[in-house]
Motif scaffolding. Structure first.
Motif, PDB file in Angstrom:
ATOM      1  N   LEU A  62       0.895  -1.292  -0.214  1.00  0.00           N
ATOM      2  CA  LEU A  62      -0.160  -0.069   0.112  1.00  0.00           C
ATOM      3  C   LEU A  62       0.830   1.273  -0.255  1.00  0.00           C
ATOM      4  O   LEU A  62       1.753   1.382   0.693  1.00  0.00           O
ATOM      5  N   VAL A  63       0.526   2.148  -0.792  1.00  0.00           N
ATOM      6  CA  VAL A  63       0.909   3.412  -0.808  1.00  0.00           C
ATOM      7  C   VAL A  63      -0.103   4.352  -0.429  1.00  0.00           C
ATOM      8  O   VAL A  63      -1.148   4.605  -1.290  1.00  0.00           O
ATOM      9  N   VAL A  64      -0.308   5.073   0.746  1.00  0.00           N
ATOM     10  CA  VAL A  64      -1.334   5.669   1.276  1.00  0.00           C
ATOM     11  C   VAL A  64      -1.070   7.060   1.283  1.00  0.00           C
ATOM     12  O   VAL A  64      -0.218   7.591   1.824  1.00  0.00           O
ATOM     13  N   ALA A  65      -2.066   8.048   0.837  1.00  0.00           N
ATOM     14  CA  ALA A  65      -1.722   9.554   0.474  1.00  0.00           C
ATOM     15  C   ALA A  65      -1.326  10.138   1.938  1.00  0.00           C
ATOM     16  O   ALA A  65      -2.001   9.549   2.958  1.00  0.00           O
ATOM     17  N   ASP A  66      -0.524  11.344   1.866  1.00  0.00           N
ATOM     18  CA  ASP A  66      -0.498  11.974   2.979  1.00  0.00           C
ATOM     19  C   ASP A  66      -1.584  12.460   3.927  1.00  0.00           C
ATOM     20  O   ASP A  66      -1.706  12.474   4.910  1.00  0.00           O
ATOM     21  N   ALA A  67      -2.509  12.567   3.214  1.00  0.00           N
ATOM     22  CA  ALA A  67      -4.144  13.049   3.606  1.00  0.00           C
ATOM     23  C   ALA A  67      -4.772  12.038   4.434  1.00  0.00           C
ATOM     24  O   ALA A  67      -5.708  12.123   5.004  1.00  0.00           O
ATOM     25  N   GLY A  68      -4.164  10.949   4.103  1.00  0.00           N
ATOM     26  CA  GLY A  68      -4.772   9.535   4.642  1.00  0.00           C
ATOM     27  C   GLY A  68      -6.039   8.980   4.008  1.00  0.00           C
ATOM     28  O   GLY A  68      -6.026   9.096   2.892  1.00  0.00           O
ATOM     29  N   PHE A  69      -7.026   8.500   4.827  1.00  0.00           N
ATOM     30  CA  PHE A  69      -8.325   7.814   4.260  1.00  0.00           C
ATOM     31  C   PHE A  69      -9.369   8.136   4.842  1.00  0.00           C
ATOM     32  O   PHE A  69      -9.633   8.141   6.154  1.00  0.00           O
ATOM     33  N   ASP A  70     -10.279   9.139   3.985  1.00  0.00           N
ATOM     34  CA  ASP A  70     -11.398   9.360   4.574  1.00  0.00           C
ATOM     35  C   ASP A  70     -12.663   8.275   4.812  1.00  0.00           C
ATOM     36  O   ASP A  70     -13.489   8.608   3.787  1.00  0.00           O
ATOM     37  N   GLY A  71     -12.492   7.484   5.519  1.00  0.00           N
ATOM     38  CA  GLY A  71     -13.599   6.374   5.591  1.00  0.00           C
ATOM     39  C   GLY A  71     -12.952   5.471   6.735  1.00  0.00           C
ATOM     40  O   GLY A  71     -12.258   5.623   7.811  1.00  0.00           O
ATOM     41  N   VAL A  72     -13.590   4.259   6.584  1.00  0.00           N
ATOM     42  CA  VAL A  72     -13.146   3.240   7.537  1.00  0.00           C
ATOM     43  C   VAL A  72     -12.188   2.289   7.261  1.00  0.00           C
ATOM     44  O   VAL A  72     -12.501   1.590   6.170  1.00  0.00           O
ATOM     45  N   VAL A  73     -11.139   2.067   7.889  1.00  0.00           N
ATOM     46  CA  VAL A  73      -9.893   1.221   7.468  1.00  0.00           C
ATOM     47  C   VAL A  73     -10.203   0.106   8.525  1.00  0.00           C
ATOM     48  O   VAL A  73     -10.472  -0.119   9.724  1.00  0.00           O
ATOM     49  N   VAL A  74     -10.430  -1.149   7.752  1.00  0.00           N
ATOM     50  CA  VAL A  74     -10.761  -2.411   8.561  1.00  0.00           C
ATOM     51  C   VAL A  74      -9.441  -3.457   8.277  1.00  0.00           C
ATOM     52  O   VAL A  74      -9.063  -3.795   7.206  1.00  0.00           O
ATOM     53  N   ARG A  75      -8.950  -3.639   9.596  1.00  0.00           N
ATOM     54  CA  ARG A  75      -7.600  -4.322   9.722  1.00  0.00           C
ATOM     55  C   ARG A  75      -7.914  -5.532   9.518  1.00  0.00           C
ATOM     56  O   ARG A  75      -8.868  -6.245  10.533  1.00  0.00           O
ATOM     57  N   ILE A  76      -7.588  -6.570   8.578  1.00  0.00           N
ATOM     58  CA  ILE A  76      -7.928  -8.031   8.656  1.00  0.00           C
ATOM     59  C   ILE A  76      -6.947  -8.498   9.580  1.00  0.00           C
ATOM     60  O   ILE A  76      -5.689  -9.108   9.301  1.00  0.00           O
ATOM     61  N   ALA A  77      -7.451  -9.085  10.731  1.00  0.00           N
ATOM     62  CA  ALA A  77      -6.728  -9.515  11.729  1.00  0.00           C
ATOM     63  C   ALA A  77      -6.978 -10.866  12.292  1.00  0.00           C
ATOM     64  O   ALA A  77      -6.698 -11.428  13.350  1.00  0.00           O
ATOM     65  N   ASN A  78      -7.661 -11.661  11.425  1.00  0.00           N
ATOM     66  CA  ASN A  78      -8.151 -13.223  11.611  1.00  0.00           C
ATOM     67  C   ASN A  78      -6.641 -13.879  11.231  1.00  0.00           C
ATOM     68  O   ASN A  78      -6.237 -13.910  10.273  1.00  0.00           O
TER      69      ASN A  78
END
Length: 352
Positions: A62-78
């Motif tokens: 992933l390359v994520v913008a400096d502004a981040g993500f205007d939403g919900v990040v769901v971390r897959i942790a299973n």
């Protein structure tokens, strides 16, 4: 399924902490799903609410913008595995190590690749002559269109070089992955010449899977491709550009142009590919004038000092710094050779 790790609830929404590049701004919301059922339920509820969703595994692609993500990040942790079946959130290399220790062969050449198991079929992960498509049996996924959990066999996933029908869309959320592994403790046939030389065998031979894994890890470490927090050469997304595939009808012109630049007597690394010829992105980058360690803005980013295909964060970098370096390199290769390089990682909220 044997559970092998637990995930603490994160206290920060800053995505730099969750990507191997250590870049990216904040998420508006951040949640973790620790079981397959919880992952499917969470994504379903967010979809019903109309929330933008970013699925996050190991953060290695992933390359994520400096502004981040205007939403919900769901971390897959299973996490966890049962022989040839592994949960999507499981650390990939830990799983590969376990299969080798259990006498299962087939994944050893994919040792040392960062990230989670669920990402491997999405981009048809490959290294040292092996691709996921060759050993995958099926994936279990949550279909966001129907709200159903489905099992998709490998032959329906449309695999090609570093891609599948799952790439570029979050329509299917991978919950678990099942592989077809051999039980004789031997590797798949060694097809990569560099690895064969390291092992002292001929291409096509099989060796103990543990021996192949050790050799792959040694090769990757030399190239800064095994994560090490103390080594900025590993603060990357791995290979930033895919090896370009030149269509058959353009091969002659492209090779002629390359020959004009580097000399007609210089051998150009090339490999057969569907509908064309695959060239080495690293080779093109170097011959376009970008050597190992080539610096981007302020020296905050650079090509790896060990491998020209990795763009690295030297500390204190921004995502825009990295993108500026990527644009410089891709633009240089295009100008010199007329070949367009494409990024391998997913660009979130940004573009080249």
């Amino acid at each position: 399924m044997r559970v092998v790790s637990t995930v603490e609830t994160p206290t920060s929404h800053d995505l730099r902490a969750y990507t191997t590049l250590r870049l990216g701004g904040p998420a508006r919301r951040f949640v973790e799903a620790r079981t397959a059922a919880e992952l499917a339920e969470t994504v379903g509820e967010l979809d019903a609410a109309g929330e933008p969703v970013l699925l996050l595994g190991g953060g290695s692609n992933l390359v994520v913008a400096d502004a981040g993500f205007d939403g919900v990040v769901v971390r897959i942790a299973n996490t966890g595995w049962d022989g040839s079946t592994v949960s999507a959130g499981q650390d990939w290399d830990a799983y590969v190590a376990a299969t080798v220790a259990e006498g299962l062969g087939g994944l050893e050449c994919l040792s040392g690749i960062p990230g989670s198991a669920g990402a491997t079929p999405i981009q048809n992960v490959g290294a040292y002559g092996c691709e996921i498509s060759e050993v995958l049996h099926s994936v279990e996924l949550y279909d966001r269109g129907t709200g159903q959990i489905r099992t998709i066999p490998a032959d329906e996933l449309g695999f090609a070089y570093r891609t599948s029908v799952l790439k570029g869309t979050d329509q299917g959320v991978v919950l678990s992955v099942r592989f077809s592994l051999n039980e004789d403790g031997l590797s798949a046939p060694i097809r990569y010449a560099e690895l064969a030389r390291a092992l002292g065998v001929e291409v096509g031979e099989r060796v103990p899977a543990a021996q192949a894994r050790d050799a792959v890890l040694q090769l990757r470490r030399r190239k800064g491709m095994v994560l090490d927090a103390a080594d900025h050469d590993t603060w990357s997304a791995g290979s930033f550009f895919t090896n370009p595939i030149v269509p058959d009808e353009q091969v002659g012109d492209v090779l002629a142009r390359i020959g004009d630049v580097v000399g007609a007597d210089v051998a150009v690394p090339q490999y057969p590919a569907d509908g064309g010829v695959k060239l080495s992105a690293a080779w093109l980058i170097e011959r376009a004038g970008f050597g190992k360690g080539h610096q981007g803005p302020g020296g905050r980013v650079s090509l790896s000092t060990k491998h020209t295909l990795a763009l690295t964060n030297r500390g204190g970098a921004s995502t825009e710094d990295l993108l500026e370096l990527a644009r410089e390199v891709a633009g240089g290769v295009r100008e010199v050779f007329g070949v367009q390089l494409r990024p391998e990682p997913l660009l979130i909220g940004c573009r080249l």
